[in-house]
Design a protein around this motif. Structure first.
Motif, short mmCIF file in Angstrom:
data_model
loop_
_atom_site.label_atom_id
_atom_site.label_comp_id
_atom_site.label_asym_id
_atom_site.label_seq_id
_atom_site.Cartn_x
_atom_site.Cartn_y
_atom_site.Cartn_z
N ASN A 94 0.83 -1.20 0.00
CA ASN A 94 0.00 0.00 0.00
C ASN A 94 0.87 1.25 0.00
O ASN A 94 2.11 1.17 0.03
N LEU A 95 0.21 2.41 0.00
CA LEU A 95 0.92 3.68 -0.06
C LEU A 95 1.81 3.89 1.16
O LEU A 95 2.90 4.47 1.05
N PHE A 96 1.35 3.45 2.33
CA PHE A 96 2.14 3.65 3.54
C PHE A 96 3.47 2.90 3.45
O PHE A 96 4.53 3.47 3.71
N VAL A 97 3.41 1.63 3.08
CA VAL A 97 4.64 0.83 2.96
C VAL A 97 5.54 1.40 1.87
O VAL A 97 6.76 1.53 2.03
N ALA A 98 4.94 1.77 0.74
CA ALA A 98 5.71 2.32 -0.38
C ALA A 98 6.46 3.58 0.03
O ALA A 98 7.62 3.79 -0.34
N GLY A 99 5.80 4.44 0.82
CA GLY A 99 6.42 5.68 1.23
C GLY A 99 7.39 5.52 2.37
O GLY A 99 8.34 6.30 2.51
N PHE A 100 7.18 4.50 3.20
CA PHE A 100 8.03 4.30 4.38
C PHE A 100 9.34 3.62 4.02
O PHE A 100 10.39 3.93 4.59
N ILE A 101 9.29 2.67 3.08
CA ILE A 101 10.47 1.89 2.71
C ILE A 101 11.16 2.54 1.52
O ILE A 101 10.55 2.77 0.47
N GLY A 102 12.45 2.82 1.67
CA GLY A 102 13.23 3.41 0.60
C GLY A 102 13.77 4.77 0.97
O GLY A 102 13.12 5.53 1.67
#
Length: 396
Positions: free
Chosen positions: A228-236
């Motif tokens: 989801n957007l949260f994981v995508a934004g948190f990781i990296g």
């Protein structure tokens, strides 16, 4: 070594505040699992429940098949390493490492042997006669780890053990912890708010948000296929770029142009009744100065560069766009990363070749493989898929 099973685990504090919600997780023997998320997400609470330092409100915790909900911490044969070193200042390094064995009234010869082995493993042998006040932060943390190792526990639980160290020392200690865990082959659960630690250390990562597991998977899974957007934004790091988009036929209109939409994802979106408004996710490292890009199926756009940061091996080029992507699922990531951004309210970051002649105020042509772009539902926050599949983008 321990298998740890969390079966529908929940935790409520006074006032019926639920901080962990229906957690289901099986940690295999010898596995290194990371609990990661922003402050207040419940990761330390979850670790403390495994340790027996917090009561479990609902669900069952099993270690090697045995229910341990009611077992006190001392009977779980689990060793903890905390953010604070918790060393006795009046004791030597040797005495600090030996302390849990001394309390357990182990034979002196056995204690000496275990301390010696742990000290050799952690490169502490020359420091055994020193006291904690004579050690660096990294050395003190290794002493704390040595105290855990001599107990020969079934599992290690580590609660942000490196957060008090400077960046260079953290990198060194990450390597030490990884090597140590592989050498001991001990089940390890490690809490951190640092996604770099999570990505470099863990066999699997549990991303927590407000007490709920957003995704559980390998570092590659979280990076390449965020749920989801949260994981995508948190990781990296740097964080993923998010662009608002609107689907129109086989295109997605965005601030950087009309991006191609693959037939496979278009048909799936139409069949699922998903909204026309979407969020496009693009990692900075997927974007390149087109003069240095490889491949013939790349999408390119040209824009004015706002800010340039040179990191030596690469350069970061920042572009200001018309408007940011809007989704409540991105708000928490934005807060965690320190605001919308440092240089503008609606930006895109490209990580380009260090030899690029990109300059502030100049115009740069940037390109990327459309397969590297992800589609998200702005309302649900879920990942819908790639903009195009590998076959459609020309990849093998």
């Amino acid at each position: 070594m321990a298998e740890i099973v969390l079966d529908n685990i929940s935790k409520k504090f006074q006032g019926n505040v639920e901080v962990i919600k229906d957690m289901n997780l099986t940690i295999a023997e010898e596995e290194f699992v990371i609990l990661v998320g922003p402050s207040g997400c419940g990761k330390s609470t979850l670790l403390n429940m495994i340790a027996g330092l917090e009561d479990i409100t609902a669900g069952e915790l099993r270690i090697n098949g045995t229910r341990v909900n009611e077992k006190p911490a001392r009977d779980r044969n689990i060793a903890m390493v905390f953010q604070s070193y918790a060393l006795y200042p009046h004791m030597s390094v040797e005495e600090n490492i030996a302390f849990p064995l001394t309390i357990a009234k182990e034979r002196k010869a056995k204690v000496k042997e275990k301390v010696r082995n742990a000290a050799e493993m952690l490169e502490l042998t020359p420091l055994l006669k020193r006291r904690p006040g004579e050690l660096s932060g990294g050395q003190r943390q290794r002493v704390a780890m040595g105290r855990a190792i001599v107990r020969s526990p079934e599992a290690f639980l580590m609660d942000e053990p490196l957060s008090n160290l400077d960046a260079k020392l953290r990198a060194q200690m990450r390597t030490s912890i990884s090597r140590l865990q592989k050498s001991l082959a001990t089940t390890t659960v490690y809490v951190t708010h640092d996604q770099t630690e999570a990505m470099t250390l863990g066999d699997r990562i549990v991303v927590l948000r407000q007490g709920v597991a957003q995704q559980i998977g390998s570092p590659a899974d979280l990076y390449e296929r965020p749920a989801n957007l949260f994981v995508a934004g948190f990781i990296g790091a740097p964080t993923m770029n998010f662009l608002p988009g609107e689907i129109e036929g086989n295109k997605v209109n965005t601030a950087i142009g009309a991006l191609p939409l693959g037939d496979r994802i278009r048909r799936r979106l139409e069949a699922g009744g998903h909204p026309k408004e979407v969020v496009i996710g693009l990692r900075p490292e997927a974007l390149e100065d087109d003069a240095y890009a490889e491949g013939s199926t790349r999408f390119a756009f040209t824009d004015t560069v706002d800010i340039v940061e040179s990191l030596g091996a690469v350069k970061l080029a920042y572009f200001n766009l018309d408007r940011p992507a809007e989704s409540q699922h991105l708000d928490e990531v934005t807060a965690h990363t320190g605001g919308a951004d440092r240089f503008g309210s609606a930006q895109l970051v490209a990580q380009v070749n260090a030899r690029s002649d990109v300059r502030e105020g100049g115009v740069l042509r940037v390109s990327f493989d459309p397969h590297d772009a992800l589609l998200f539902d702005p309302n649900e926050g879920t990942r819908l898929g790639h903009l195009v599949t590998g076959r459609e983008s020309g990849q093998a």
